[in-house]
Design a protein around this motif. Structure first.
Motif, PDB file in Angstrom:
ATOM      1  N   ILE A 279       0.833  -1.208   0.000  1.00 55.15           N
ATOM      2  CA  ILE A 279       0.000   0.000   0.000  1.00 55.15           C
ATOM      3  C   ILE A 279       0.866   1.255   0.000  1.00 55.15           C
ATOM      4  O   ILE A 279       0.597   2.224  -0.723  1.00 55.15           O
ATOM      5  CB  ILE A 279      -0.958  -0.015   1.191  1.00 55.15           C
ATOM      6  N   TYR A 280       1.905   1.214   0.863  1.00 54.96           N
ATOM      7  CA  TYR A 280       2.820   2.357   0.888  1.00 54.96           C
ATOM      8  C   TYR A 280       3.460   2.586  -0.490  1.00 54.96           C
ATOM      9  O   TYR A 280       3.625   3.719  -0.955  1.00 54.96           O
ATOM     10  CB  TYR A 280       3.907   2.153   1.938  1.00 54.96           C
ATOM     11  N   ALA A 281       3.828   1.518  -1.110  1.00 53.06           N
ATOM     12  CA  ALA A 281       4.484   1.630  -2.425  1.00 53.06           C
ATOM     13  C   ALA A 281       3.533   2.227  -3.455  1.00 53.06           C
ATOM     14  O   ALA A 281       3.928   3.086  -4.281  1.00 53.06           O
ATOM     15  CB  ALA A 281       4.981   0.265  -2.886  1.00 53.06           C
ATOM     16  N   GLN A 282       2.266   1.789  -3.403  1.00 53.29           N
ATOM     17  CA  GLN A 282       1.275   2.346  -4.317  1.00 53.29           C
ATOM     18  C   GLN A 282       1.075   3.847  -4.080  1.00 53.29           C
ATOM     19  O   GLN A 282       1.007   4.653  -5.014  1.00 53.29           O
ATOM     20  CB  GLN A 282      -0.052   1.604  -4.195  1.00 53.29           C
ATOM     21  N   ALA A 283       0.942   4.196  -2.764  1.00 55.15           N
ATOM     22  CA  ALA A 283       0.745   5.612  -2.434  1.00 55.15           C
ATOM     23  C   ALA A 283       1.949   6.445  -2.850  1.00 55.15           C
ATOM     24  O   ALA A 283       1.815   7.572  -3.376  1.00 55.15           O
ATOM     25  CB  ALA A 283       0.469   5.757  -0.943  1.00 55.15           C
ATOM     26  N   TYR A 284       3.121   5.944  -2.602  1.00 59.48           N
ATOM     27  CA  TYR A 284       4.333   6.693  -2.953  1.00 59.48           C
ATOM     28  C   TYR A 284       4.450   6.877  -4.467  1.00 59.48           C
ATOM     29  O   TYR A 284       4.882   7.924  -4.942  1.00 59.48           O
ATOM     30  CB  TYR A 284       5.554   5.958  -2.391  1.00 59.48           C
ATOM     31  N   SER A 285       4.061   5.870  -5.176  1.00 63.41           N
ATOM     32  CA  SER A 285       4.195   5.965  -6.636  1.00 63.41           C
ATOM     33  C   SER A 285       3.212   6.976  -7.233  1.00 63.41           C
ATOM     34  O   SER A 285       3.470   7.576  -8.270  1.00 63.41           O
ATOM     35  CB  SER A 285       3.978   4.598  -7.279  1.00 63.41           C
ATOM     36  N   LYS A 286       2.083   7.184  -6.586  1.00 66.91           N
ATOM     37  CA  LYS A 286       1.095   8.142  -7.091  1.00 66.91           C
ATOM     38  C   LYS A 286       1.491   9.575  -6.759  1.00 66.91           C
ATOM     39  O   LYS A 286       1.338  10.478  -7.585  1.00 66.91           O
ATOM     40  CB  LYS A 286      -0.277   7.833  -6.503  1.00 66.91           C
ATOM     41  N   ASP A 287       1.962   9.846  -5.511  1.00 66.90           N
ATOM     42  CA  ASP A 287       2.333  11.200  -5.117  1.00 66.90           C
ATOM     43  C   ASP A 287       3.449  11.117  -4.096  1.00 66.90           C
ATOM     44  O   ASP A 287       3.205  11.098  -2.884  1.00 66.90           O
ATOM     45  CB  ASP A 287       1.140  11.945  -4.544  1.00 66.90           C
ATOM     46  N   PRO A 288       4.668  11.037  -4.537  1.00 57.40           N
ATOM     47  CA  PRO A 288       5.791  10.859  -3.593  1.00 57.40           C
ATOM     48  C   PRO A 288       5.899  11.982  -2.576  1.00 57.40           C
ATOM     49  O   PRO A 288       6.201  11.753  -1.407  1.00 57.40           O
ATOM     50  CB  PRO A 288       7.016  10.807  -4.501  1.00 57.40           C
TER      51      PRO A 288
END
Length: 327
Positions: A279-288
């Protein structure tokens, strides 16, 4: 005529005197009598019914013809191995020869005293000549036993068998040569040698009760207490062993459960961490940039309430406290 009247009066007076003196006597069933004239026995009657005696001269002494009992006093007698026991003896007897009985004894009270002397002496003699086992046992059937065991309800046949092995007592009993019944016969035979001269017939002599003396009784009690204590100790040891066995099983089961639970918890935590990372990786990839901001704010919630003092805020960690852009 006057002389005739006088003679008749005299005869009447004599007849009345004879009747008053009692020329007749009766014997009931179960009675016998000795007729004594001036101290000398002149007749013996053993049949029930009406009998005649010489008035003024004869005395009738009645005795029972039935079987009577004699109950002696307890005696403290040593056996052959010098073990003292209490012996209480009874006997049955009857008057077989009233003439001898009257000449040698005279009355029942004296007869009981004489029997006491004879029987007590015979009992003491026979007991002192024999071992203790001969007085308390009648046979050797006890020697056929395989030892004394007790049964225990302890949950399983195996446990009961173990306890029976712990509490089994093997005792070797000495062989009885005569036994108590034979000793009673010897007492009777020895007593019979003396009583015929008294006109008495002994039917039997029986030791009614044989009891250990106080010191011997205490030793028996001590042995019983020792045996019971050994059995109690066997129970305690067996119980302690079972306790340790079950505690070991419980501890192994507890460890097994904890190990399985820890393994399951670690798997769940690993799965959760992997999901959180995804989930963190997905969130980071959308808006770091937003992700970095959000992580910092979450960290501030955790760490700042625990700070007692802050000497400097000139750190990259606090950059979002002074600027929402983190600059």
């Amino acid at each position: 005529m006057k002389r005739l009247i006088t003679v008749l009066v005299v005869l009447a007076v004599l007849l009345i005197a004879v009747l008053v003196a009692g020329p007749f006597y009766t014997l009931n069933e179960g009675e016998q009598a000795v007729v004594v004239r001036l101290g000398q026995i002149v007749d013996v009657k053993q049949d029930a019914g009406l009998h005649i005696k010489s008035p003024f001269l004869d005395d009738v002494i009645k005795y029972p013809k039935k079987i009577m009992s004699w109950d002696g006093e307890k005696q403290r007698i040593p056996t052959k191995e010098n073990q003292f026991i209490w012996v209480d003896t009874i006997a049955r007897w009857k008057i077989s020869d009233p003439k001898k009985f009257y000449e040698s004894i005279g009355n029942l009270e004296s007869a009981y005293a004489r029997l006491g002397d004879v029987i007590d002496s015979a009992v003491r003699t026979i007991i002192a000549e024999n071992w203790l086992r001969e007085t308390v046992r009648n046979s050797n059937i006890i020697r056929e036993s395989k030892g004394s065991t007790e049964s225990f309800e302890v949950g399983s046949d195996q446990d009961a068998g173990q306890l029976s092995a712990f509490t089994r007592t093997d005792v070797t009993y000495e062989e009885v040569q005569k036994g108590r019944r034979k000793l009673a016969e010897e007492m009777l035979n020895l007593s019979r040698k003396l009583v015929p001269e008294y006109g008495i017939e002994l039917i039997d002599v029986v030791p009614r009760q044989i009891k250990y003396s106080d010191e011997l009784t205490q030793s028996v009690y001590n042995r019983m207490i020792k045996e019971r204590s050994q059995i109690a100790q066997a129970f305690r040891s067996f119980g302690e062993g079972k306790k340790a066995e079950w505690e070991g099983k419980l501890e192994n089961e507890r460890r097994s459960l904890l190990s399985a639970a820890y393994e399951k918890a670690e798997k769940i935590k690993g799965t959760a961490d992997a999901e959180a990372t995804r989930i963190y990786a997905q969130a980071y990839s959308k808006d770091p940039e937003f992700f970095e901001f959000w992580r910092s704010i979450e960290s501030y919630k955790t760490t700042l309430p625990k700070f007692n003092k802050t000497l400097s805020t000139d750190m990259d960690y606090f950059r979002y406290l002074y600027s929402p852009r983190g600059r």
